[in-house]
Write a protein that holds these residues in place. Structure first.
Motif, PDB file in Angstrom:
ATOM      1  N   TRP A  41       0.837  -1.202   0.000  1.00 32.24           N
ATOM      2  CA  TRP A  41       0.000   0.000   0.000  1.00 32.24           C
ATOM      3  C   TRP A  41       0.867   1.246   0.000  1.00 32.24           C
ATOM      4  O   TRP A  41       1.912   1.289   0.647  1.00 32.24           O
ATOM      5  CB  TRP A  41      -0.882   0.011   1.256  1.00 32.24           C
ATOM      6  N   GLU A  44      -1.277   8.071   1.432  1.00 34.49           N
ATOM      7  CA  GLU A  44      -1.714   9.291   0.754  1.00 34.49           C
ATOM      8  C   GLU A  44      -2.552  10.128   1.727  1.00 34.49           C
ATOM      9  O   GLU A  44      -3.298   9.585   2.533  1.00 34.49           O
ATOM     10  CB  GLU A  44      -2.573   8.910  -0.455  1.00 34.49           C
ATOM     11  N   ASP A 130      -9.222  -1.493  -3.506  1.00 30.36           N
ATOM     12  CA  ASP A 130      -7.848  -1.016  -3.543  1.00 30.36           C
ATOM     13  C   ASP A 130      -7.611   0.290  -2.788  1.00 30.36           C
ATOM     14  O   ASP A 130      -6.579   0.927  -2.963  1.00 30.36           O
ATOM     15  CB  ASP A 130      -7.396  -0.848  -5.007  1.00 30.36           C
ATOM     16  N   THR A 131      -8.579   0.713  -1.968  1.00 25.89           N
ATOM     17  CA  THR A 131      -8.446   1.953  -1.211  1.00 25.89           C
ATOM     18  C   THR A 131      -9.016   1.776   0.188  1.00 25.89           C
ATOM     19  O   THR A 131     -10.152   1.336   0.346  1.00 25.89           O
ATOM     20  CB  THR A 131      -9.197   3.112  -1.902  1.00 25.89           C
ATOM     21  N   GLY A 133      -9.792   3.939   3.681  1.00 22.59           N
ATOM     22  CA  GLY A 133      -9.908   5.256   4.292  1.00 22.59           C
ATOM     23  C   GLY A 133      -9.617   5.160   5.778  1.00 22.59           C
ATOM     24  O   GLY A 133     -10.070   4.229   6.438  1.00 22.59           O
ATOM     25  N   THR A 142     -14.565   6.643   5.161  1.00 27.10           N
ATOM     26  CA  THR A 142     -14.856   6.641   3.719  1.00 27.10           C
ATOM     27  C   THR A 142     -14.841   8.040   3.121  1.00 27.10           C
ATOM     28  O   THR A 142     -14.762   8.187   1.911  1.00 27.10           O
ATOM     29  CB  THR A 142     -16.222   5.977   3.448  1.00 27.10           C
ATOM     30  N   LYS A 147      -5.520   8.051   3.218  1.00 23.03           N
ATOM     31  CA  LYS A 147      -5.826   6.761   2.602  1.00 23.03           C
ATOM     32  C   LYS A 147      -4.591   5.893   2.457  1.00 23.03           C
ATOM     33  O   LYS A 147      -3.476   6.391   2.425  1.00 23.03           O
ATOM     34  CB  LYS A 147      -6.425   6.972   1.210  1.00 23.03           C
ATOM     35  N   TYR A 148      -4.853   4.612   2.328  1.00 20.54           N
ATOM     36  CA  TYR A 148      -3.874   3.644   1.861  1.00 20.54           C
ATOM     37  C   TYR A 148      -4.379   3.221   0.475  1.00 20.54           C
ATOM     38  O   TYR A 148      -5.512   2.782   0.334  1.00 20.54           O
ATOM     39  CB  TYR A 148      -3.840   2.406   2.755  1.00 20.54           C
ATOM     40  N   ILE A 149      -3.525   3.345  -0.542  1.00 22.29           N
ATOM     41  CA  ILE A 149      -3.877   2.972  -1.903  1.00 22.29           C
ATOM     42  C   ILE A 149      -3.061   1.724  -2.269  1.00 22.29           C
ATOM     43  O   ILE A 149      -1.831   1.736  -2.160  1.00 22.29           O
ATOM     44  CB  ILE A 149      -3.546   4.103  -2.916  1.00 22.29           C
ATOM     45  N   ARG A 150      -3.767   0.674  -2.705  1.00 25.52           N
ATOM     46  CA  ARG A 150      -3.064  -0.584  -3.035  1.00 25.52           C
ATOM     47  C   ARG A 150      -2.166  -0.385  -4.249  1.00 25.52           C
ATOM     48  O   ARG A 150      -2.575   0.121  -5.283  1.00 25.52           O
ATOM     49  CB  ARG A 150      -4.061  -1.698  -3.304  1.00 25.52           C
TER      50      ARG A 150
END
Length: 154
Positions: A41, A44, A130-131, A133, A142, A147-150
């Motif tokens: 991840w 962001e 893939d996200t 919150g 949400t 965020k963590y973005i895969r």
């Protein structure tokens, strides 16, 4: 009269159909597997941490933890964080779709000397597969910009 449909029967049938539709279309009733956290991840939404990559995997097959696999160019990150440091110290379920994720604070070794908190816990929800919150306090994960973005699925 036999064979007649009354207004109350139609209303009752309509309510049952509406409830059935609502229940079947509600994702929050389906349990999100905790294994969905596994993968790499990118962080962001927090300028100091933007771009750091974390790999979340099982530790001894029991607990999910996240290790740093890539740093960003922030001078404080470079000063206090190293590749392979533990970033996510734990993830636990709080409902079918909500979780608590605990992150180790940057400079936690220094904080521990002064008996200060060394971790921060966030409410987390999957925005999509893939996200993730992250929210704290009364904020909704949400709707969060954190965020963590895969990057990679494991």
């Amino acid at each position: 009269m036999k064979g007649t449909i009354t207004k109350s029967k139609i209303t009752g049938l309509g309510i049952i159909l509406l409830l059935g539709l609502l229940i079947s279309s509600c994702d929050k009733l389906n349990e999100t597997p905790i294994e969905n956290f596994k993968g790499t991840w990118k962080l962001e939404g927090r300028s100091m941490f933007n771009g750091i990559e974390i790999k979340i995997e099982e530790n001894s097959g029991v607990k999910l933890i996240g290790k740093v696999v890539s740093l960003n160019d922030n001078k404080y990150v470079k000063m206090f964080v190293e590749t392979n440091d533990t970033w996510v110290t734990g993830i636990r379920r709080t409902s079918n779709y909500e979780f608590r994720l605990t992150e180790k604070k940057i400079g936690s070794d220094l904080f521990s000397i002064y008996d200060l908190e060394t971790t921060k816990e966030y409410k987390v929800e999957f925005i999509d597969e893939d996200t993730i919150g992250l929210g704290s306090g009364d904020s909704k994960p949400t709707e969060s910009s954190v965020k963590y973005i895969r990057v990679k699925n494991e």
